[in-house]
Design an enzyme around this catalytic site. Structure first.
Site, PDB file in Angstrom:
ATOM      1  N   SER A   1       1.885 -60.862  -1.719  1.00 46.58           N
ATOM      2  CA  SER A   1       0.628 -61.574  -1.417  1.00 46.58           C
ATOM      3  C   SER A   1       0.090 -62.289  -2.650  1.00 46.58           C
ATOM      4  O   SER A   1      -0.309 -63.458  -2.573  1.00 46.58           O
ATOM      5  CB  SER A   1      -0.410 -60.613  -0.836  1.00 46.58           C
ATOM      6  OG  SER A   1      -0.504 -59.447  -1.609  1.00 46.58           O
TER       7      SER A   1
ATOM      8  N   HIS B   1       8.839 -47.873  -3.897  1.00 47.46           N
ATOM      9  CA  HIS B   1       8.083 -49.014  -4.446  1.00 47.46           C
ATOM     10  C   HIS B   1       9.003 -49.878  -5.283  1.00 47.46           C
ATOM     11  O   HIS B   1       9.942 -49.372  -5.906  1.00 47.46           O
ATOM     12  CB  HIS B   1       6.906 -48.533  -5.300  1.00 47.46           C
ATOM     13  CG  HIS B   1       5.863 -49.586  -5.475  1.00 47.46           C
ATOM     14  ND1 HIS B   1       5.902 -50.493  -6.508  1.00 47.46           N
ATOM     15  CD2 HIS B   1       4.790 -49.905  -4.717  1.00 47.46           C
ATOM     16  CE1 HIS B   1       4.880 -51.316  -6.378  1.00 47.46           C
ATOM     17  NE2 HIS B   1       4.184 -50.987  -5.310  1.00 47.46           N
TER      18      HIS B   1
ATOM     19  N   ASP C   1       0.142 -46.672   0.642  1.00 51.07           N
ATOM     20  CA  ASP C   1      -0.005 -46.675   2.094  1.00 51.07           C
ATOM     21  C   ASP C   1       0.248 -45.314   2.742  1.00 51.07           C
ATOM     22  O   ASP C   1      -0.001 -45.140   3.934  1.00 51.07           O
ATOM     23  CB  ASP C   1       0.961 -47.706   2.704  1.00 51.07           C
ATOM     24  CG  ASP C   1       0.595 -49.105   2.273  1.00 51.07           C
ATOM     25  OD1 ASP C   1      -0.609 -49.401   2.213  1.00 51.07           O
ATOM     26  OD2 ASP C   1       1.501 -49.897   1.976  1.00 51.07           O
TER      27      ASP C   1
HETATM   28  N1  HAX Z   1      12.943 -45.033   3.017  1.00 50.85           N
HETATM   29  C1  HAX Z   1      14.273 -45.273   3.161  1.00 50.85           C
HETATM   30  N2  HAX Z   1      14.975 -46.094   2.376  1.00 50.85           N
HETATM   31  C2  HAX Z   1      14.307 -46.667   1.357  1.00 50.85           C
HETATM   32  C3  HAX Z   1      12.949 -46.436   1.115  1.00 50.85           C
HETATM   33  C4  HAX Z   1      12.247 -45.586   1.996  1.00 50.85           C
HETATM   34  N3  HAX Z   1      10.945 -45.340   1.892  1.00 50.85           N
HETATM   35  N4  HAX Z   1      12.572 -47.147   0.025  1.00 50.85           N
HETATM   36  C5  HAX Z   1      13.662 -47.812  -0.382  1.00 50.85           C
HETATM   37  N5  HAX Z   1      14.712 -47.534   0.426  1.00 50.85           N
HETATM   38  C6  HAX Z   1      16.059 -48.119   0.384  1.00 50.85           C
HETATM   39  C7  HAX Z   1      15.917 -49.644   0.509  1.00 50.85           C
HETATM   40  O1  HAX Z   1      15.766 -50.035   1.873  1.00 50.85           O
HETATM   41  C8  HAX Z   1      17.192 -50.110  -0.125  1.00 50.85           C
HETATM   42  O2  HAX Z   1      18.218 -49.956   0.815  1.00 50.85           O
HETATM   43  P1  HAX Z   1      19.402 -51.076   0.928  1.00 50.85           P
HETATM   44  O3  HAX Z   1      20.086 -50.994  -0.394  1.00 50.85           O
HETATM   45  O4  HAX Z   1      20.194 -50.594   2.085  1.00 50.85           O
HETATM   46  O5  HAX Z   1      18.713 -52.393   1.160  1.00 50.85           O
HETATM   47  C9  HAX Z   1      17.400 -49.078  -1.234  1.00 50.85           C
HETATM   48  O6  HAX Z   1      16.619 -47.930  -0.871  1.00 50.85           O
HETATM   49  C10 HAX Z   1      16.951 -49.556  -2.607  1.00 50.85           C
HETATM   50  O7  HAX Z   1      15.604 -49.989  -2.509  1.00 50.85           O
HETATM   51  P2  HAX Z   1      14.628 -49.900  -3.784  1.00 50.85           P
HETATM   52  O8  HAX Z   1      15.188 -50.749  -4.859  1.00 50.85           O
HETATM   53  O9  HAX Z   1      14.294 -48.501  -4.096  1.00 50.85           O
HETATM   54  O10 HAX Z   1      13.313 -50.531  -3.186  1.00 50.85           O
HETATM   55  P3  HAX Z   1      12.939 -52.078  -3.047  1.00 50.85           P
HETATM   56  O11 HAX Z   1      12.308 -52.506  -4.329  1.00 50.85           O
HETATM   57  O12 HAX Z   1      14.056 -52.869  -2.506  1.00 50.85           O
HETATM   58  O13 HAX Z   1      11.823 -52.018  -1.896  1.00 50.85           O
HETATM   59  C11 HAX Z   1       9.950 -51.118  -0.766  1.00 50.85           C
HETATM   60  C12 HAX Z   1      10.565 -51.455  -2.119  1.00 50.85           C
HETATM   61  C13 HAX Z   1       8.507 -50.708  -0.952  1.00 50.85           C
HETATM   62  C14 HAX Z   1       9.969 -52.376   0.131  1.00 50.85           C
HETATM   63  C15 HAX Z   1      10.782 -49.982  -0.123  1.00 50.85           C
HETATM   64  O14 HAX Z   1      10.667 -48.822  -0.919  1.00 50.85           O
HETATM   65  C16 HAX Z   1      10.373 -49.672   1.305  1.00 50.85           C
HETATM   66  O15 HAX Z   1      10.855 -50.313   2.235  1.00 50.85           O
HETATM   67  N6  HAX Z   1       9.462 -48.652   1.498  1.00 50.85           N
HETATM   68  C17 HAX Z   1       8.951 -48.347   2.807  1.00 50.85           C
HETATM   69  C18 HAX Z   1       7.919 -49.367   3.230  1.00 50.85           C
HETATM   70  C19 HAX Z   1       6.654 -49.241   2.401  1.00 50.85           C
HETATM   71  O16 HAX Z   1       6.125 -48.164   2.192  1.00 50.85           O
HETATM   72  N7  HAX Z   1       6.110 -50.390   1.918  1.00 50.85           N
HETATM   73  C20 HAX Z   1       4.852 -50.429   1.204  1.00 50.85           C
HETATM   74  C21 HAX Z   1       4.994 -50.685  -0.279  1.00 50.85           C
HETATM   75  C22 HAX Z   1       3.673 -50.751  -0.986  1.00 50.85           C
HETATM   76  C23 HAX Z   1       3.025 -52.060  -0.707  1.00 50.85           C
HETATM   77  O17 HAX Z   1       3.456 -53.130  -1.103  1.00 50.85           O
HETATM   78  N8  HAX Z   1       1.949 -52.027   0.005  1.00 50.85           N
HETATM   79  O18 HAX Z   1       1.362 -53.190   0.300  1.00 50.85           O
END
Ligand code: HAX
Length: 425
Positions: free
Chosen positions: A233, A309, A364
């Site tokens: 955002s 995260h 969250d």
């Molecule tokens: N559950 C399962 N798998 C997860 C995970 C979770 N909570 N968090 C990360 N992973 C997975 C990713 O999907 C990724 O898998 P692939 O290699 O198959 O694509 C792998 O672990 C590596 O990811 P990462 O490098 O640890 O995390 P990213 O930086 O790519 O993504 C996210 C960060 C927040 C998007 C991710 O942790 C996620 O999807 N979390 C769940 C959704 C969530 O809580 N989002 C809110 C974040 C806070 C925010 O911005 N709020 O506004």
């Protein structure tokens, strides 16, 4: 007493000079490099943006202008806005001046309600919130003064004007969206003498005999206010504003990013996860039941919402703040108890799963449970509340960017073919 306008008039020219000499004397120093993995991986960790309002340290969490967010939880959100912009908390007189400023600008134009009334009844609340902001673009002082030929160095002034107007109206708009979308009855008018967050709580119309709901809203608005410059955002808002699109266009764009399930929408996904657990096990699950449920989710390729995260590598201090609030206000609530159980169970599962770089809760993971406890059970709405708060961060970053005369964004992109040739040397 220094109003926001006084403080920024004094600070921004000095800062502009500092940056001019930084770039003149050190413009060719390399700050960061980009690997192939980073280019394909969402530019994670690439240092290519400037943001002076806040910083996210992987092992600490959110730091606003040098202060850990946990030191700021007892302040009002509007104090945080002043801090984000100026680097200082306002004294009593400056706070009152800011509150008076917001108060006099809070009237929402009638056509906003007409537009919202014309939208499909099942529109997502974020779409309604965002549409309301976009439709007010014609009010922009920034756009009007740009057309009238204002000097580039003064653009921050109408940006601040627009920002104060927008911030003043956002609680009323957001509360209006809640009451309309979820058929809660007529809109509630703002009340004189209430602070920004208190007024939002009041206009939502939630029964609040103890005043703790209003405290929760203030805390929510403080904790979500900013998270440095590279999140979806903030970065979207920054990029759009760098084309000198006005604050209405820019914040609306940023909010569209916040509406994504991997970003701001995660809070509604998170509560959905908690409630489906409670529904499946007819109450707070046992640790074994939760473990099975979590593995079933992970094995079917789903993420555990509220965990992980892009930057953080510790429990998000904003989660800790909500968790502490819940322990004080509703320790026996089933939804809160489930959130607490998830907190003590999921990190080990995610470690064992081995994919997520950060197994700890983010902001969250806990906020929805508290809203649910107070009767705001419509979790589609939660991201709107996040948006009201995050507007403070997006707008303060935008005002500062215009004050510093930052350039239009235009990084270089290359094709996959180019990378393939490049790696072969
Ligand atoms: N559950 C399962 N798998 C997860 C995970 C979770 N909570 N968090 C990360 N992973 C997975 C990713 O999907 C990724 O898998 P692939 O290699 O198959 O694509 C792998 O672990 C590596 O990811 P990462 O490098 O640890 O995390 P990213 O930086 O790519 O993504 C996210 C960060 C927040 C998007 C991710 O942790 C996620 O999807 N979390 C769940 C959704 C969530 O809580 N989002 C809110 C974040 C806070 C925010 O911005 N709020 O506004």
């Amino acid at each position: 007493m220094a109003t926001l306008q006084d403080k920024l008039s004094e600070q921004l020219p000095r800062k502009r000079e500092e940056i001019r000499s930084l770039v003149k004397d050190h413009g060719d120093k390399v700050m960061s490099e980009v690997t192939v993995a980073q280019a394909f991986g969402g530019m994670r960790g690439v240092k290519g943006l400037i943001c002076d309002t806040s910083l996210v340290e992987p092992d600490v969490g959110l730091i606003i202008r040098g202060r850990n967010i946990l030191e700021l939880v007892d302040h009002l959100p509007e104090e945080i806005f002043y801090l984000l912009l100026t680097g200082e908390l306002p004294d009593k007189a400056a706070l009152e001046a800011l509150q008076a400023d917001l108060h006099k600008r809070q009237q929402v134009p009638k056509y906003v309600w007409d537009v919202l009334d014309a939208m499909p009844e099942d529109s997502h609340p974020m779409t309604m919130f965002d549409t309301a902001i976009l439709v007010m673009q014609k009010e922009s002082q920034f756009a009007a003064q740009y057309r009238a030929g204002i000097a580039k160095g003064d653009l921050w002034k109408p940006a601040l004007e627009d920002s104060l107007r927008l911030l003043a109206m956002l609680p009323g708009i957001a509360a209006g969206v809640y009451r309309k979308r979820f058929k809660k009855g007529p809109r509630i008018e703002p009340k004189d003498g209430l602070d920004w967050g208190g007024n939002y709580a009041h206009m939502l119309g939630v029964n609040d005999p103890t005043g703790e709901f209003a405290n929760m809203i203030r805390l929510y608005l403080v904790l979500h206010s900013d998270h440095e410059g590279g999140n979806v955002s903030a970065h979207t808002c920054h990029c759009v504003a760098s084309a000198l699109s006005d604050p209405y266009y820019s914040v609306s764009a940023g909010l569209n990013g916040l509406a994504g399930p991997l970003h701001g929408l995660a809070n509604q996904e998170c509560l959905r996860f908690v409630l489906s657990l409670i529904e499946q096990y007819k109450g707070v699950p046992s640790k074994e039941q939760l473990t099975k449920f979590a593995w079933d989710n992970l094995n079917s390729g789903k993420v555990i919402p509220g965990y992980g995260h892009a930057v953080l590598r510790v429990t998000d201090p904003r989660f800790t703040a909500f968790y502490n609030f819940g322990k004080r206000v509703c320790p026996e609530d089933d939804v809160f108890k489930t959130v607490a159980l998830i907190f003590t169970t999921i990190p080990d599962i995610l470690k064992e799963h081995g994919k997520a770089k950060n197994p700890w809760p983010n902001v969250d993971a806990g906020s929805g449970a508290l809203l649910y406890h107070f009767g705001v059970t419509e979790f589609d709405y939660y991201t709107v509340m996040f948006g009201v708060s995050r507007a403070m961060g997006m707008l303060s970053q935008l005002i500062i960017s215009r004050g510093l005369g930052e350039a239009i964004e235009r990084p270089k992109s290359v094709g996959t073919d180019w990378v393939q040739k490049f790696v072969k040397g």
